[in-house]
Design a protein around this motif. Sequence first.
Motif, mmCIF file in Angstrom:
data_model
loop_
_atom_site.group_PDB
_atom_site.id
_atom_site.type_symbol
_atom_site.label_atom_id
_atom_site.label_comp_id
_atom_site.label_asym_id
_atom_site.label_seq_id
_atom_site.Cartn_x
_atom_site.Cartn_y
_atom_site.Cartn_z
ATOM 1 N N PHE A 1 -50.759 -8.892 -27.424
ATOM 2 C CA PHE A 1 -51.909 -8.984 -26.528
ATOM 3 C C PHE A 1 -52.236 -7.616 -25.929
ATOM 4 O O PHE A 1 -53.390 -7.180 -25.942
ATOM 5 C CB PHE A 1 -51.624 -9.990 -25.411
ATOM 6 C CG PHE A 1 -52.602 -9.919 -24.271
ATOM 7 C CD1 PHE A 1 -53.856 -10.466 -24.382
ATOM 8 C CD2 PHE A 1 -52.248 -9.293 -23.084
ATOM 9 C CE1 PHE A 1 -54.776 -10.384 -23.326
ATOM 10 C CE2 PHE A 1 -53.144 -9.209 -22.024
ATOM 11 C CZ PHE A 1 -54.409 -9.761 -22.153
ATOM 12 N N ASP A 2 -51.228 -6.955 -25.382
ATOM 13 C CA ASP A 2 -51.446 -5.646 -24.754
ATOM 14 C C ASP A 2 -51.999 -4.635 -25.758
ATOM 15 O O ASP A 2 -52.942 -3.891 -25.462
ATOM 16 C CB ASP A 2 -50.146 -5.130 -24.153
ATOM 17 C CG ASP A 2 -49.707 -5.939 -22.940
ATOM 18 O OD1 ASP A 2 -50.569 -6.550 -22.283
ATOM 19 O OD2 ASP A 2 -48.492 -5.965 -22.656
ATOM 20 N N GLU A 3 -51.411 -4.605 -26.961
ATOM 21 C CA GLU A 3 -51.846 -3.654 -27.983
ATOM 22 C C GLU A 3 -53.294 -3.915 -28.384
ATOM 23 O O GLU A 3 -54.112 -2.993 -28.465
ATOM 24 C CB GLU A 3 -50.945 -3.760 -29.219
ATOM 25 C CG GLU A 3 -49.527 -3.255 -29.021
ATOM 26 C CD GLU A 3 -48.668 -3.489 -30.252
ATOM 27 O OE1 GLU A 3 -49.123 -4.223 -31.164
ATOM 28 O OE2 GLU A 3 -47.551 -2.955 -30.308
ATOM 29 N N GLU B 1 -49.091 -20.382 -19.913
ATOM 30 C CA GLU B 1 -50.387 -19.707 -19.930
ATOM 31 C C GLU B 1 -50.676 -19.100 -21.302
ATOM 32 O O GLU B 1 -49.796 -18.512 -21.933
ATOM 33 C CB GLU B 1 -50.443 -18.597 -18.875
ATOM 34 C CG GLU B 1 -50.537 -19.110 -17.449
ATOM 35 C CD GLU B 1 -50.788 -17.995 -16.456
ATOM 36 O OE1 GLU B 1 -51.290 -18.293 -15.361
ATOM 37 O OE2 GLU B 1 -50.491 -16.825 -16.778
ATOM 38 N N PHE B 2 -51.921 -19.251 -21.716
ATOM 39 C CA PHE B 2 -52.411 -18.643 -22.952
ATOM 40 C C PHE B 2 -53.643 -17.800 -22.609
ATOM 41 O O PHE B 2 -54.327 -18.062 -21.618
ATOM 42 C CB PHE B 2 -52.773 -19.710 -23.985
ATOM 43 C CG PHE B 2 -51.604 -20.535 -24.422
ATOM 44 C CD1 PHE B 2 -50.832 -20.158 -25.508
ATOM 45 C CD2 PHE B 2 -51.259 -21.697 -23.732
ATOM 46 C CE1 PHE B 2 -49.739 -20.919 -25.910
ATOM 47 C CE2 PHE B 2 -50.173 -22.460 -24.125
ATOM 48 C CZ PHE B 2 -49.401 -22.081 -25.209
ATOM 49 N N VAL B 3 -53.910 -16.815 -23.449
ATOM 50 C CA VAL B 3 -55.081 -15.961 -23.212
ATOM 51 C C VAL B 3 -55.786 -15.741 -24.540
ATOM 52 O O VAL B 3 -55.151 -15.640 -25.590
ATOM 53 C CB VAL B 3 -54.675 -14.619 -22.556
ATOM 54 C CG1 VAL B 3 -53.769 -13.805 -23.466
ATOM 55 C CG2 VAL B 3 -55.901 -13.815 -22.148
ATOM 56 N N VAL B 4 -57.110 -15.708 -24.483
ATOM 57 C CA VAL B 4 -57.934 -15.506 -25.668
ATOM 58 C C VAL B 4 -58.743 -14.227 -25.477
ATOM 59 O O VAL B 4 -59.449 -14.074 -24.475
ATOM 60 C CB VAL B 4 -58.886 -16.689 -25.905
ATOM 61 C CG1 VAL B 4 -59.665 -16.486 -27.206
ATOM 62 C CG2 VAL B 4 -58.132 -18.010 -25.924
ATOM 63 N N ILE B 5 -58.617 -13.295 -26.428
ATOM 64 C CA ILE B 5 -59.413 -12.071 -26.435
ATOM 65 C C ILE B 5 -60.613 -12.296 -27.340
ATOM 66 O O ILE B 5 -60.453 -12.660 -28.514
ATOM 67 C CB ILE B 5 -58.589 -10.874 -26.935
ATOM 68 C CG1 ILE B 5 -57.345 -10.664 -26.066
ATOM 69 C CG2 ILE B 5 -59.436 -9.599 -26.958
ATOM 70 C CD1 ILE B 5 -56.430 -9.554 -26.571
ATOM 71 N N LEU C 1 -45.363 -12.095 -32.862
ATOM 72 C CA LEU C 1 -45.598 -13.523 -32.686
ATOM 73 C C LEU C 1 -44.672 -14.111 -31.632
ATOM 74 O O LEU C 1 -43.518 -13.697 -31.490
ATOM 75 C CB LEU C 1 -45.381 -14.271 -34.008
ATOM 76 C CG LEU C 1 -46.392 -14.028 -35.125
ATOM 77 C CD1 LEU C 1 -46.025 -14.856 -36.343
ATOM 78 C CD2 LEU C 1 -47.807 -14.356 -34.670
ATOM 79 N N ASP C 2 -45.193 -15.091 -30.910
ATOM 80 C CA ASP C 2 -44.372 -15.879 -30.003
ATOM 81 C C ASP C 2 -43.564 -16.866 -30.836
ATOM 82 O O ASP C 2 -44.115 -17.638 -31.625
ATOM 83 C CB ASP C 2 -45.266 -16.630 -29.012
ATOM 84 C CG ASP C 2 -44.464 -17.546 -28.112
ATOM 85 O OD1 ASP C 2 -43.632 -17.048 -27.345
ATOM 86 O OD2 ASP C 2 -44.667 -18.776 -28.200
ATOM 87 N N GLY C 3 -42.254 -16.839 -30.662
ATOM 88 C CA GLY C 3 -41.380 -17.632 -31.510
ATOM 89 C C GLY C 3 -41.587 -19.131 -31.393
ATOM 90 O O GLY C 3 -41.396 -19.868 -32.360
ATOM 91 N N LEU C 4 -41.981 -19.616 -30.237
ATOM 92 C CA LEU C 4 -42.127 -21.059 -30.038
ATOM 93 C C LEU C 4 -43.467 -21.568 -30.555
ATOM 94 O O LEU C 4 -43.522 -22.579 -31.271
ATOM 95 C CB LEU C 4 -41.985 -21.413 -28.552
ATOM 96 C CG LEU C 4 -42.217 -22.876 -28.189
ATOM 97 C CD1 LEU C 4 -41.168 -23.773 -28.854
ATOM 98 C CD2 LEU C 4 -42.207 -23.062 -26.667
ATOM 99 N N LEU D 1 -58.417 -13.185 -30.783
ATOM 100 C CA LEU D 1 -56.953 -13.283 -30.785
ATOM 101 C C LEU D 1 -56.489 -14.234 -29.693
ATOM 102 O O LEU D 1 -56.891 -14.113 -28.533
ATOM 103 C CB LEU D 1 -56.317 -11.903 -30.565
ATOM 104 C CG LEU D 1 -54.795 -11.843 -30.691
ATOM 105 C CD1 LEU D 1 -54.371 -12.099 -32.142
ATOM 106 C CD2 LEU D 1 -54.252 -10.507 -30.216
ATOM 107 N N VAL D 2 -55.645 -15.183 -30.094
ATOM 108 C CA VAL D 2 -55.027 -16.129 -29.161
ATOM 109 C C VAL D 2 -53.585 -15.703 -28.936
ATOM 110 O O VAL D 2 -52.848 -15.459 -29.887
ATOM 111 C CB VAL D 2 -55.066 -17.565 -29.723
ATOM 112 C CG1 VAL D 2 -54.384 -18.534 -28.762
ATOM 113 C CG2 VAL D 2 -56.498 -17.996 -29.989
ATOM 114 N N CYS D 3 -53.180 -15.601 -27.678
ATOM 115 C CA CYS D 3 -51.843 -15.129 -27.336
ATOM 116 C C CYS D 3 -51.201 -16.085 -26.324
ATOM 117 O O CYS D 3 -51.900 -16.695 -25.508
ATOM 118 C CB CYS D 3 -51.875 -13.733 -26.707
ATOM 119 S SG CYS D 3 -52.861 -12.524 -27.612
#
Length: 317
Positions: free
Chosen positions: A160-162, A229-233, A148-151, A221-223
Amino acid sequence: MKPPDDQAPLILIADDEPMIRLQLRRAMEQEGYRVAEAKNGEECLAAYLQFHPDIVLLDAIMPSMDGFTCCHQLQQLSTAQPVPVLMITGLEDKQSVDRAFAVGAVDYVTKPIHWAVLLQRVRRLIHQSHLYEQLALANQELQCLANLDGLTGVANRRRFDEYLNKEWRRLTREQRPLSLILCDIDFFKSYNDAYGHQAGDLCLQQVARTIAQTVKRPSDLVCRYGGEEFVVILPCTDAAGASHIAQEIQSQLRSLQLLHNQSSVDAFVTLSLGIATTIPDFQLSPKDLIRTADQALYAAKAGGRNRIEMLPVIVKD
């Protein structure tokens, strides 16, 4: 006698001798344990699947399926931490003892049973089993925190990569579409400069929450990709589906009306979004999908920001 309660450890006793089962039941119930019984190996396996006991007291010598075979199969049935098996046997030769441990038994006692020794070993094994369970839960929690992103509380770049690599392999086999939406907060540096870094952090959290609440399927998945920047898989999502979700993200963010008086495109915080969709195959890689989503995002920003752009994934020569 201590009366068993619903939370007391459950002991599964497997022995073909009725008198031994009765003696074991009485001894365990006097300690406050709950008890289930099986008179052979097949019944033991069925009872294990039905009751999920804390420990199995298993006779080594039984007809049809002996305790050694049963113990080995119990270990195969365990999906996580194997159930502790204490073998009860009249065999004391080294070969039998070695065989008991080889098939997964964690301890053994010999017949005739020394009851004080048996009860002490049962207590110890149950205590160890509960400690292992607590450790496994703690490790799961640590793994979740590591992803998890701490913020913002959404998944981080590592996760995300995994996940992208995992879904890429799966959808390559299934030949189904995979989409990425790369999101960038417009003029975020100006927002930080105008409102301060604490407000900037709060803005990141609100944007992350909005995206996560919009993307609802368990498989999505939201990262946080980095910075603003955010990315959605989006597994099993075609270009039209990804475009719909991107529009919904913009709409939900717009409804928050987060003031941004330094933006040149709107009075409120907005997003630029780049979409890439492909059906994974062995000619492509996840990097091709990321690269294309990044190019689409660049096009959205170059085109004036606060917009959505989509590009096809093209194999590089």
